[in-house]
Design a protein around this motif. Structure first.
Motif, PDB file in Angstrom:
ATOM      1  N   ALA A 238      43.747  54.727  27.864  1.00 17.66           N
ATOM      2  CA  ALA A 238      42.629  55.195  27.186  1.00 17.66           C
ATOM      3  C   ALA A 238      42.158  53.901  26.245  1.00 17.66           C
ATOM      4  O   ALA A 238      42.683  52.874  26.237  1.00 17.66           O
ATOM      5  CB  ALA A 238      43.236  56.196  25.801  1.00 17.66           C
ATOM      6  N   GLN A 239      40.943  54.225  25.617  1.00 17.21           N
ATOM      7  CA  GLN A 239      40.320  53.100  24.833  1.00 17.21           C
ATOM      8  C   GLN A 239      39.545  53.559  23.604  1.00 17.21           C
ATOM      9  O   GLN A 239      39.232  54.801  23.760  1.00 17.21           O
ATOM     10  CB  GLN A 239      39.309  52.048  25.837  1.00 17.21           C
ATOM     11  CG  GLN A 239      38.289  52.864  25.919  1.00 17.21           C
ATOM     12  CD  GLN A 239      36.722  51.897  26.217  1.00 17.21           C
ATOM     13  OE1 GLN A 239      36.668  51.809  27.160  1.00 17.21           O
ATOM     14  NE2 GLN A 239      36.330  51.461  25.233  1.00 17.21           N
ATOM     15  N   PHE A 240      39.886  52.725  22.704  1.00 18.71           N
ATOM     16  CA  PHE A 240      38.922  53.122  21.516  1.00 18.71           C
ATOM     17  C   PHE A 240      37.536  52.787  21.543  1.00 18.71           C
ATOM     18  O   PHE A 240      37.037  51.800  22.245  1.00 18.71           O
ATOM     19  CB  PHE A 240      39.521  52.414  20.119  1.00 18.71           C
ATOM     20  CG  PHE A 240      40.637  52.890  19.885  1.00 18.71           C
ATOM     21  CD1 PHE A 240      40.987  54.301  19.437  1.00 18.71           C
ATOM     22  CD2 PHE A 240      41.711  51.990  19.922  1.00 18.71           C
ATOM     23  CE1 PHE A 240      42.400  54.779  19.191  1.00 18.71           C
ATOM     24  CE2 PHE A 240      43.156  52.190  19.275  1.00 18.71           C
ATOM     25  CZ  PHE A 240      43.390  53.740  19.183  1.00 18.71           C
ATOM     26  N   LEU A 241      36.625  53.524  21.197  1.00 18.22           N
ATOM     27  CA  LEU A 241      34.988  53.638  21.503  1.00 18.22           C
ATOM     28  C   LEU A 241      34.529  54.145  20.197  1.00 18.22           C
ATOM     29  O   LEU A 241      34.634  55.029  19.597  1.00 18.22           O
ATOM     30  CB  LEU A 241      34.565  54.474  22.575  1.00 18.22           C
ATOM     31  CG  LEU A 241      33.197  54.349  22.977  1.00 18.22           C
ATOM     32  CD1 LEU A 241      33.106  53.197  23.866  1.00 18.22           C
ATOM     33  CD2 LEU A 241      32.887  55.615  24.074  1.00 18.22           C
ATOM     34  N   SER A 242      33.599  53.105  19.823  1.00 25.24           N
ATOM     35  CA  SER A 242      32.777  53.072  18.558  1.00 25.24           C
ATOM     36  C   SER A 242      31.362  53.217  19.040  1.00 25.24           C
ATOM     37  O   SER A 242      30.794  53.080  20.159  1.00 25.24           O
ATOM     38  CB  SER A 242      33.231  52.042  17.346  1.00 25.24           C
ATOM     39  OG  SER A 242      32.510  50.806  17.949  1.00 25.24           O
ATOM     40  N   GLY A 243      30.368  52.975  17.994  1.00 23.57           N
ATOM     41  CA  GLY A 243      29.088  52.633  18.185  1.00 23.57           C
ATOM     42  C   GLY A 243      28.653  51.196  18.302  1.00 23.57           C
ATOM     43  O   GLY A 243      27.436  51.016  18.295  1.00 23.57           O
ATOM     44  N   GLY A 244      29.764  50.551  18.491  1.00 26.32           N
ATOM     45  CA  GLY A 244      29.393  48.891  18.298  1.00 26.32           C
ATOM     46  C   GLY A 244      29.305  48.649  19.847  1.00 26.32           C
ATOM     47  O   GLY A 244      29.205  49.171  20.850  1.00 26.32           O
ATOM     48  N   GLU A 245      29.351  47.086  20.013  1.00 28.55           N
ATOM     49  CA  GLU A 245      29.127  46.505  21.367  1.00 28.55           C
ATOM     50  C   GLU A 245      30.455  46.015  21.957  1.00 28.55           C
ATOM     51  O   GLU A 245      30.671  46.164  23.159  1.00 28.55           O
ATOM     52  CB  GLU A 245      28.412  45.341  21.162  1.00 28.55           C
ATOM     53  CG  GLU A 245      28.739  44.040  20.365  1.00 28.55           C
ATOM     54  CD  GLU A 245      27.852  42.961  20.282  1.00 28.55           C
ATOM     55  OE1 GLU A 245      27.189  42.940  21.537  1.00 28.55           O
ATOM     56  OE2 GLU A 245      27.747  42.308  19.613  1.00 28.55           O
ATOM     57  N   ASP A 246      31.439  45.831  21.195  1.00 23.77           N
ATOM     58  CA  ASP A 246      32.584  45.168  21.680  1.00 23.77           C
ATOM     59  C   ASP A 246      33.530  46.267  22.659  1.00 23.77           C
ATOM     60  O   ASP A 246      33.761  46.199  23.472  1.00 23.77           O
ATOM     61  CB  ASP A 246      33.763  44.977  20.595  1.00 23.77           C
ATOM     62  CG  ASP A 246      32.823  43.812  19.873  1.00 23.77           C
ATOM     63  OD1 ASP A 246      32.034  42.966  20.132  1.00 23.77           O
ATOM     64  OD2 ASP A 246      33.342  43.628  18.642  1.00 23.77           O
ATOM     65  N   SER A 247      33.410  47.483  21.865  1.00 29.16           N
ATOM     66  CA  SER A 247      33.870  48.615  22.696  1.00 29.16           C
ATOM     67  C   SER A 247      33.249  48.935  23.996  1.00 29.16           C
ATOM     68  O   SER A 247      33.852  49.411  25.104  1.00 29.16           O
ATOM     69  CB  SER A 247      34.237  49.924  21.988  1.00 29.16           C
ATOM     70  OG  SER A 247      33.217  50.453  21.379  1.00 29.16           O
ATOM     71  N   ARG A 248      32.103  48.657  23.972  1.00 30.49           N
ATOM     72  CA  ARG A 248      31.233  49.156  25.359  1.00 30.49           C
ATOM     73  C   ARG A 248      31.662  48.079  26.579  1.00 30.49           C
ATOM     74  O   ARG A 248      31.416  48.347  27.392  1.00 30.49           O
ATOM     75  CB  ARG A 248      29.910  49.571  24.959  1.00 30.49           C
ATOM     76  CG  ARG A 248      28.875  48.492  24.441  1.00 30.49           C
ATOM     77  CD  ARG A 248      27.357  48.954  24.183  1.00 30.49           C
ATOM     78  NE  ARG A 248      27.339  49.787  22.931  1.00 30.49           N
ATOM     79  CZ  ARG A 248      26.193  49.940  22.553  1.00 30.49           C
ATOM     80  NH1 ARG A 248      25.289  50.195  23.254  1.00 30.49           N
ATOM     81  NH2 ARG A 248      26.220  51.021  21.355  1.00 30.49           N
ATOM     82  N   VAL A 249      31.657  46.976  25.827  1.00 29.68           N
ATOM     83  CA  VAL A 249      32.078  45.702  26.787  1.00 29.68           C
ATOM     84  C   VAL A 249      33.200  45.858  27.328  1.00 29.68           C
ATOM     85  O   VAL A 249      33.303  45.933  28.581  1.00 29.68           O
ATOM     86  CB  VAL A 249      32.059  44.341  26.002  1.00 29.68           C
ATOM     87  CG1 VAL A 249      32.730  43.359  26.938  1.00 29.68           C
ATOM     88  CG2 VAL A 249      30.586  43.853  25.907  1.00 29.68           C
ATOM     89  N   LEU A 250      34.217  46.585  26.758  1.00 25.07           N
ATOM     90  CA  LEU A 250      35.522  46.722  27.154  1.00 25.07           C
ATOM     91  C   LEU A 250      35.410  48.005  27.955  1.00 25.07           C
ATOM     92  O   LEU A 250      36.146  48.046  28.978  1.00 25.07           O
ATOM     93  CB  LEU A 250      36.476  47.266  25.762  1.00 25.07           C
ATOM     94  CG  LEU A 250      37.969  47.812  26.109  1.00 25.07           C
ATOM     95  CD1 LEU A 250      38.769  46.650  26.891  1.00 25.07           C
ATOM     96  CD2 LEU A 250      38.756  48.140  24.933  1.00 25.07           C
ATOM     97  N   ALA A 251      34.520  49.069  27.563  1.00 20.06           N
ATOM     98  CA  ALA A 251      34.421  50.075  28.644  1.00 20.06           C
ATOM     99  C   ALA A 251      33.807  49.630  29.820  1.00 20.06           C
ATOM    100  O   ALA A 251      34.270  50.078  31.113  1.00 20.06           O
ATOM    101  CB  ALA A 251      33.309  51.046  28.202  1.00 20.06           C
TER     102      ALA A 251
END
Length: 596
Positions: free
Chosen positions: A250-263
């Motif tokens: 799993a991964q934590f996902l927010s409304g920011g950019e770091d988590s979408r890079v991770l995705a």
């Protein structure tokens, strides 16, 4: 109240006394609010050791010559060419590298760790900390009793006597951290980051530490593009090794950019897509954007709802979870870790610390007015970390002591960082950042993997000029391709992570103005829900639960080094000279001492 989660509490507590070996287990279990059955005991002529059962199963090696404990889940780059999360079979080679003193052993590990090696023949104890001590180790050797632990309050519990450090308490209330190497206890200090420390068990006052790594500014790259390529390749290598043996992540996902890079990074490996997890206290824009991002990357999305007063509800347990030298409000996952869905994941990835190491978050630079997110950044000379501290609630003598500790720490940083001392004052070691509690909490609740604190990222961040990291230049150059699936989904702050200025300066202006109005509404009680994932603290502090927490901490206020010692807490926590976070810090310390 005991925490029912038994899966990932990887900590140890050592003392050179083995006369009461059971008390070591009790001391560690009490500090972590765990049942003693979660821990295992070892004892010998060398002393006594309490260690979590999970670590005993996976990360402990006992031979005729050594007892080796590795805390953490770093990636192992093995000499046979294979890579993956560290396993029990890796530990012998790691220990041999540490004890040999060869610097190349560091290149075989990436990610946070703490290593304890006991040699019963030579009667020595060796401690190795990761480059920035993301997993800190604490030691007390001011008397004949030696205590070593990865949990500061367990170390205090194990000592025959302990005194509170009132200067550290003032430091924590004011800054949300305790300046390295101090703790809330007078004779317990943190072991140096990026070091190998050796202690003679026949004479525990004989202790020596040597740094194997310091964040020196030695730039091998010709330009931002070359550094970005190295960053991208190193991060992909780390993540590829971390997911090799894990099919359920799993991964934590927010409304920011770091988590979408991770995705984007994680989905680039093929069929092992993680499940996206988003915490919300109340429905808000952050969670709505996260849902759109999850859809863009083809991820299953789970929104995990918390109580609107989640942090205050778990104040006591969260403090035990992160340790008394870290902010309880950073324990975002505490209280929901027993959710069967969370326990089922082999690894949970996060985007923590990208801002700190890749976007110059702590550099001294120009900022936008009133938090405007897109603004021309200019690096400023000098530092302000050691400026005089003025606060009416603390005596001038106490404030001078706090400042002197910060000056001493700055002098240590100046030995290896001159032009960027303002930035690295907060980065070295990791405990100087208030947000470090987030990692402390997560690693004790589940297998937490944070790619932006891998050794690849740390080495590059230390080597390149701060100016390259400002304005998202380096980060954007390295990871822009992984932002493409969500390029038309705005950040929660209104800008588009796929793009740079001046485009973002124009499109984010309306959102910035709207958010300013909403923040004012929150402050004055005209709105109840926050736009971001975290709490509406102004609303929390008007709640009955807050009032109850203030009352429950009443026995602890006398330990706070404020000018008036007669305060019962209510007046202190309503004092306008304290910021919202300083009030939370004061309540945390008072609650901790009231219960202790």
């Amino acid at each position: 109240m005991l925490d029912s989660n038994k899966k990932n509490h990887m900590d140890f507590l050592y003392t050179n006394s083995n006369s009461e070996s059971r008390s070591m287990t009790d001391s560690l279990a009490s500090a972590l609010r765990q049942r003693p059955s979660v821990f295992h005991e070892l004892a010998g002529d060398w002393g006594s050791l309490a260690i979590s059962v999970e670590a005993t199963k996976c990360n402990t090696l006992s031979t005729r010559n050594h007892l080796v404990i590795l805390i953490g889940t770093p990636v192992s780059y093995r000499t046979n060419g294979t890579e993956g999360l560290v396993t029990k079979t890796d530990i012998a080679a790691i220990a041999q590298g540490v004890l040999s003193g060869a610097s190349r052993w560091m290149s075989t590990l990436s990610g946070p760790f703490a290593i304890l090696i006991i040699d019963p023949r030579k009667m020595t104890l060796t401690i190795a900390t990761d480059p920035l001590a993301f997993i800190p180790v604490y030691v007390s050797n001011y008397s004949d009793q030696l205590v070593v632990s990865t949990h500061v309050d367990a170390a205090a519990n194990a000592k025959s006597s302990v005194s509170r450090d009132r200067t550290s308490i003032a430091d924590f209330i004011l800054h949300g951290i305790v300046t390295y190497p101090y703790t809330l206890y007078e004779d317990i200090q943190q072991v140096p980051p990026g070091s190998i420390t050796t202690i003679d068990l026949n004479n525990v006052r004989r202790i020596s530490s040597k740094h194997y790594w310091l964040p020196m500014a030695r730039n091998p790259y010709s330009d931002v593009a070359e550094a970005a390529q190295s960053l991208r390749e190193g991060t992909l290598r780390f993540l590829r090794a971390a997911v090799q043996t894990e099919t359920n992540t799993a991964q934590f996902l927010s409304g920011g950019e770091d988590s979408r890079v991770l995705a984007g990074l994680l989905t680039s490996f093929g069929d092992k897509n993680p499940v996206a997890l988003t915490y919300v206290d109340t429905p808000n824009r952050e969670s709505q954007i996260a849902t759109k991002v999850a859809q863009a990357y083809g991820l299953e999305h789970q929104v995990i709802k918390r109580h609107p007063q989640h942090y205050i509800q778990h104040l006591s347990g969260a403090t035990a979870n992160v340790g008394s030298v870290s902010q309880f409000i950073q324990a975002h996952s505490y209280g929901i870790q027993t959710d069967p869905k969370l326990e089922s994941y082999g690894a949970i990835f996060g985007g923590w610390s990208a801002d700190a190491f890749l976007k110059a978050m702590y550099a001294r630079q120009t900022t936008g007015p009133y938090g405007f997110p897109v603004y021309p950044h200019r690096l400023l000379a000098g530092e302000t970390r050691t400026s005089p501290i003025i606060h009416e609630l603390f005596s001038q003598e106490r404030l001078a002591e706090v400042r002197q500790r910060r000056v001493d720490h700055m002098n240590r940083v100046l030995e290896f960082r001159t032009d960027s001392c303002h930035e690295w004052f907060m980065l070295w070691p990791a405990s100087m950042r208030a947000t470090s509690g987030q990692f402390h909490s997560n690693r004790r609740l589940f297998r937490s993997i944070e790619p932006f604190i891998s050794h690849e990222v740390l080495r590059l961040s230390a080597s390149v000029p701060t100016s390259w990291k400002m304005g998202r230049r380096l980060f954007h150059e390295a990871f822009r391709e992984f932002l493409e699936p969500s390029k038309w989904i705005p950040h929660a702050s209104g800008y588009y992570p796929y793009r740079l200025s001046p485009f973002n300066a124009i499109v984010s202006l309306p959102r910035w103005m709207c958010d300013g109005a909403m923040r004012a509404a929150l402050r004055y009680g005209l709105r109840n829900s926050a736009v971001a994932s975290w709490s509406n603290w102004h609303g929390v502090m008007r709640s009955e639960r807050w009032k109850a927490a203030v009352l429950q901490a009443s026995k602890g206020y006398k330990f706070l080094p404020i000018v008036s010692s007669e305060d019962e807490g209510g007046d202190l926590l309503n004092d306008r000279s304290l910021s919202v976070h300083q009030k939370l810090n004061a309540l945390q310390v008072a609650t901790f001492f009231a219960e202790g």
